[in-house]
Design a protein around this motif. Structure first.
Motif, short mmCIF file in Angstrom:
data_model
loop_
_atom_site.label_atom_id
_atom_site.label_comp_id
_atom_site.label_asym_id
_atom_site.label_seq_id
_atom_site.Cartn_x
_atom_site.Cartn_y
_atom_site.Cartn_z
N ASN A 128 0.83 -1.21 0.00
CA ASN A 128 0.00 0.00 0.00
C ASN A 128 0.86 1.26 0.00
O ASN A 128 0.52 2.25 0.64
CB ASN A 128 -0.94 0.00 1.22
CG ASN A 128 -0.16 0.02 2.52
OD1 ASN A 128 1.00 -0.36 2.56
ND2 ASN A 128 -0.80 0.46 3.58
N LEU A 129 1.96 1.22 -0.74
CA LEU A 129 2.93 2.31 -0.77
C LEU A 129 2.28 3.69 -0.92
O LEU A 129 2.57 4.62 -0.17
CB LEU A 129 3.93 2.07 -1.91
CG LEU A 129 5.03 3.10 -2.09
CD1 LEU A 129 5.96 3.13 -0.89
CD2 LEU A 129 5.83 2.81 -3.35
N GLU A 130 1.38 3.80 -1.89
CA GLU A 130 0.68 5.08 -2.10
C GLU A 130 -0.82 4.84 -2.19
O GLU A 130 -1.49 5.38 -3.07
CB GLU A 130 1.17 5.75 -3.38
CG GLU A 130 2.56 6.32 -3.27
CD GLU A 130 2.99 7.07 -4.52
OE1 GLU A 130 2.17 7.25 -5.43
OE2 GLU A 130 4.16 7.46 -4.58
N TYR A 131 -1.32 3.99 -1.33
CA TYR A 131 -2.72 3.62 -1.40
C TYR A 131 -3.30 3.66 0.00
O TYR A 131 -2.75 3.05 0.92
CB TYR A 131 -2.84 2.21 -1.98
CG TYR A 131 -4.26 1.76 -2.24
CD1 TYR A 131 -4.96 2.20 -3.36
CD2 TYR A 131 -4.89 0.88 -1.36
CE1 TYR A 131 -6.25 1.78 -3.59
CE2 TYR A 131 -6.18 0.45 -1.59
CZ TYR A 131 -6.87 0.91 -2.71
OH TYR A 131 -8.15 0.49 -2.94
N ASP A 132 -4.37 4.40 0.18
CA ASP A 132 -4.99 4.53 1.48
C ASP A 132 -5.98 3.39 1.68
O ASP A 132 -7.03 3.34 1.01
CB ASP A 132 -5.69 5.89 1.57
CG ASP A 132 -6.20 6.16 2.98
OD1 ASP A 132 -6.55 5.19 3.68
OD2 ASP A 132 -6.26 7.34 3.36
N ARG A 138 -5.95 6.97 -3.58
CA ARG A 138 -4.52 7.24 -3.60
C ARG A 138 -4.08 7.80 -2.24
O ARG A 138 -4.72 8.70 -1.70
CB ARG A 138 -4.24 8.28 -4.68
CG ARG A 138 -2.79 8.44 -5.00
CD ARG A 138 -2.51 9.78 -5.65
NE ARG A 138 -1.13 10.12 -5.32
CZ ARG A 138 -0.13 10.05 -6.19
NH1 ARG A 138 -0.34 9.75 -7.42
NH2 ARG A 138 1.09 10.31 -5.80
N ASN A 140 -0.62 8.81 0.58
CA ASN A 140 0.59 9.61 0.59
C ASN A 140 1.79 8.73 0.96
O ASN A 140 1.84 8.17 2.04
CB ASN A 140 0.37 10.76 1.59
CG ASN A 140 1.63 11.51 1.93
OD1 ASN A 140 2.66 11.36 1.28
ND2 ASN A 140 1.56 12.32 2.96
N ARG A 141 2.72 8.60 0.05
CA ARG A 141 3.92 7.80 0.30
C ARG A 141 4.66 8.34 1.52
O ARG A 141 4.91 9.53 1.62
CB ARG A 141 4.83 7.90 -0.94
CG ARG A 141 6.16 7.23 -0.79
CD ARG A 141 7.05 7.57 -1.97
NE ARG A 141 6.53 6.99 -3.20
CZ ARG A 141 7.17 6.11 -3.96
NH1 ARG A 141 8.36 5.70 -3.61
NH2 ARG A 141 6.64 5.66 -5.06
N LYS A 328 7.48 19.59 0.03
CA LYS A 328 6.69 18.48 -0.53
C LYS A 328 6.19 18.80 -1.93
O LYS A 328 5.98 17.90 -2.74
CB LYS A 328 5.50 18.15 0.38
CG LYS A 328 5.88 17.39 1.63
CD LYS A 328 4.67 17.03 2.48
CE LYS A 328 5.13 16.24 3.70
NZ LYS A 328 4.06 16.00 4.68
N ARG A 334 10.19 14.92 -6.06
CA ARG A 334 9.81 13.74 -6.83
C ARG A 334 11.04 12.91 -7.24
O ARG A 334 10.99 11.69 -7.30
CB ARG A 334 9.01 14.20 -8.06
CG ARG A 334 8.62 13.12 -9.01
CD ARG A 334 7.66 12.14 -8.33
NE ARG A 334 7.25 11.11 -9.27
CZ ARG A 334 8.05 10.12 -9.66
NH1 ARG A 334 9.26 10.04 -9.18
NH2 ARG A 334 7.60 9.23 -10.52
N ARG A 337 12.71 11.16 -3.82
CA ARG A 337 11.90 10.40 -2.87
C ARG A 337 12.43 8.98 -2.70
O ARG A 337 13.21 8.48 -3.51
CB ARG A 337 10.44 10.38 -3.33
CG ARG A 337 10.24 9.56 -4.57
CD ARG A 337 8.80 9.62 -5.03
NE ARG A 337 8.58 8.66 -6.09
CZ ARG A 337 7.41 8.42 -6.65
NH1 ARG A 337 6.35 9.10 -6.25
NH2 ARG A 337 7.30 7.53 -7.59
N LYS A 340 10.17 1.81 -1.61
CA LYS A 340 9.38 1.15 -0.56
C LYS A 340 10.23 0.33 0.41
O LYS A 340 9.89 0.21 1.58
CB LYS A 340 8.32 0.25 -1.20
CG LYS A 340 8.89 -0.83 -2.09
CD LYS A 340 7.80 -1.58 -2.84
CE LYS A 340 8.44 -2.50 -3.86
NZ LYS A 340 7.45 -3.10 -4.74
#
Ligand SMILES: *Cc1c(COP(=O)(O)O)cnc(C)c1O
Length: 482
Positions: A128-132, A138, A140-141, A328, A334, A337, A340
């Motif tokens: 769920n790296l960038e998945y809520d 989507r 927040n990493r 940010k 970008r 960053r 994972k």
């Protein structure tokens, strides 16, 4: 389907050497390819390794240096050895016998089992790296890490990037581009590996205004730069890898922060390396934690993940919410960053730091830094005894040593430790050093006053048996060379 004739060509040549070992006795390629020992590897790879091996074998037979042609199983075992060697010839695990805990050339902080427990699972599958997971949208990493950094430092907000050099570059690019930035002449540091403060400043588009002198900088020097030289940003850099001693003075970050507030100028603090737990618990009462950095009143701090924090390579930024918000949104973020796997290691470290007693045991770098001398002495004696039994004709003993934190942190602190000393009978310590470095698992040692030293502090628990094997193998190679 093409006919598979080429695999067998090597057995076509029939020749009998003088000692009777026959080229025809070399196992057939098809049998090698189908050998169960090699089943974990793809056909193409086995074939390449087998061809290399068989070529050497044939020339050995032809030059009469082989007693008997090895059987199929033996050939397969040899080829397996070659395949394994080929897996990771470039980046390899080494045993660190130098006593330098955060050794920059040896990957700085070792992570150990507790910090990397989640890593294999994350490597294998999705995450769920960038998945809520709550909203199904989507996410927040790094959100989890940012909240842990906030909790552990008391900062309003936080951000993580690739390393601390990247953190400094991002901060200056986003907040100081086209502006004049004041920094003390005593803090224009170069950290190994070409991180130079003036160069980073130039890259970011900020203009460096040097204040004070190498050994003394006063608050009035900063005030003068603001009033007369148009300085709009104040930067303090921790002099991580050297200490200026003697007739010195610098402006403590607390005073600089007060001054910045009064003038309405942001104060940025590159701490380089700091603890995430109370330094006093580790016996480093004079050192600063990230929480101290934030408490100093500075607007932003940044530091490395793999120095005294004891985690993976990363740059941690913490401080004022509005300033972190600007970072940010900056396009450079970008590009800087984290991936994972690193995020997972950082998350484990930060979670552990909420429980300092556990952190001191399970974060290897912290455990190494806080090891006491009697414990190291006991381990040195035990290792020396085992080595002396394994290699009776070498002179093996123990000695007190000064270990180091390394990684350009705490330059003036020596950590009292213990080492095993090795004196090979028929070879010099330089030969021993070289052979240990060339082993299956390379062992990196320290040579001091013509003695080979293996410092116990940086030898991981559980590495003793492997270490002894590597020393025995080095001994065998040295004996052969005599
Ligand atoms: C180590 C250090 C850096 C560079 O950090 P990396 O994580 O190695 O990129 C920058 N500034 C200071 C003061 C440091 O000590």
């Amino acid at each position: 389907m093409p006919k598979k004739t080429t695999d067998n060509t090597i057995t076509d040549a029939v020749s009998v050497t003088s000692n009777g070992a026959s080229l025809t006795a070399i196992p057939n390629m098809n049998n090698i390819l189908g050998h169960p020992l090699l089943s974990g590897y793809g056909r193409e790879r086995i074939k390449k390794a087998a061809n290399d091996y068989l070529r050497d074998l044939r020339s050995a037979i032809l030059s009469d240096s082989v007693e008997a042609v090895p059987c199929l199983d033996e050939c397969a075992a040899q080829i397996l050895g070659k395949l394994r060697e080929g897996v990771g010839p470039l980046t390899r695990r080494v045993i660190n016998g130098t006593g330098v805990v955060l050794h920059t050339n040896l990957g700085r902080a070792p992570l150990g089992a507790d910090l990397t427990a989640m890593v294999p699972e994350l490597f294998r599958g999705y995450s769920n790296l960038e998945y809520d997971l709550e909203t199904g949208r989507r996410g927040n990493r790094g959100a989890g890490i940012e909240s842990l950094v906030r909790e552990l430092t008391g900062a309003q907000d936080a951000l993580v990037v690739n390393n601390n050099a990247a953190a400094v570059l991002l901060i200056l690019s986003a907040l100081a581009k086209g502006k004049r930035v004041a920094i003390s002449r005593g803090e224009l540091v170069e950290i190994g590996g070409s991180f130079r403060v003036p160069d980073i400043m130039e890259q970011s588009g900020a203009e460096l205004i040097e204040v004070g002198t190498t050994n003394r900088t006063h608050l009035t020097d900063y005030a003068d730069a603001v009033t007369n030289k148009g300085v709009e940003v104040l930067l303090k850099v921790h002099t991580s890898n050297y200490k200026i001693i003697g007739f010195t003075e610098d402006v403590p970050i607390e005073e600089l922060a007060v001054f910045g507030k009064k003038r309405g100028l942001p104060v940025l603090y590159d701490m380089g390396s700091c603890f995430l737990i109370e330094p006093r618990l580790l016996g480093f009462g004079d050192e600063k934690s990230a929480r101290d950095g934030i408490a100093s009143g500075t607007d932003l701090i940044c530091f490395s993940g793999d120095k005294l924090m004891g985690s993976a390579q990363a740059g941690i930024i913490a401080g004022r919410r509005d300033l972190v918000g600007i970072l940010k949104k900056h396009p450079m973020y970008r590009a800087l960053r984290l991936d994972k796997i690193t995020l997972a290691a950082l998350e484990s470290t930060l979670s552990l730091c909420r429980y300092p007693e556990e952190a001191m045991k399970k974060i290897p770098a912290l455990a190494m830094l806080s090891m006491n001398q009697p414990e190291l002495h006991r381990r040195a004696r035990s290792l020396a005894a085992r080595l002396a039994r394994a290699i009776p004709d070498w002179d093996i003993g123990t000695t007190e040593v000064d270990d180091e934190t390394g990684g350009g942190s705490l330059p003036s602190i020596a950590l009292p430790g213990w080492a095993v000393t090795i004196n090979p009978t028929r070879a010099g310590v330089d030969d021993l050093e070289r052979e240990l470095r060339a082993g299956r698992t390379p062992v990196i040692i320290r040579i001091k006053d013509d003695a080979a030293l293996l410092s116990l502090r940086t030898i991981l628990p559980g590495e003793d048996a492997l270490l002894i094997d590597m020393i025995k193998e080095a001994r065998d190679r040295l004996d052969q060379a005599v």
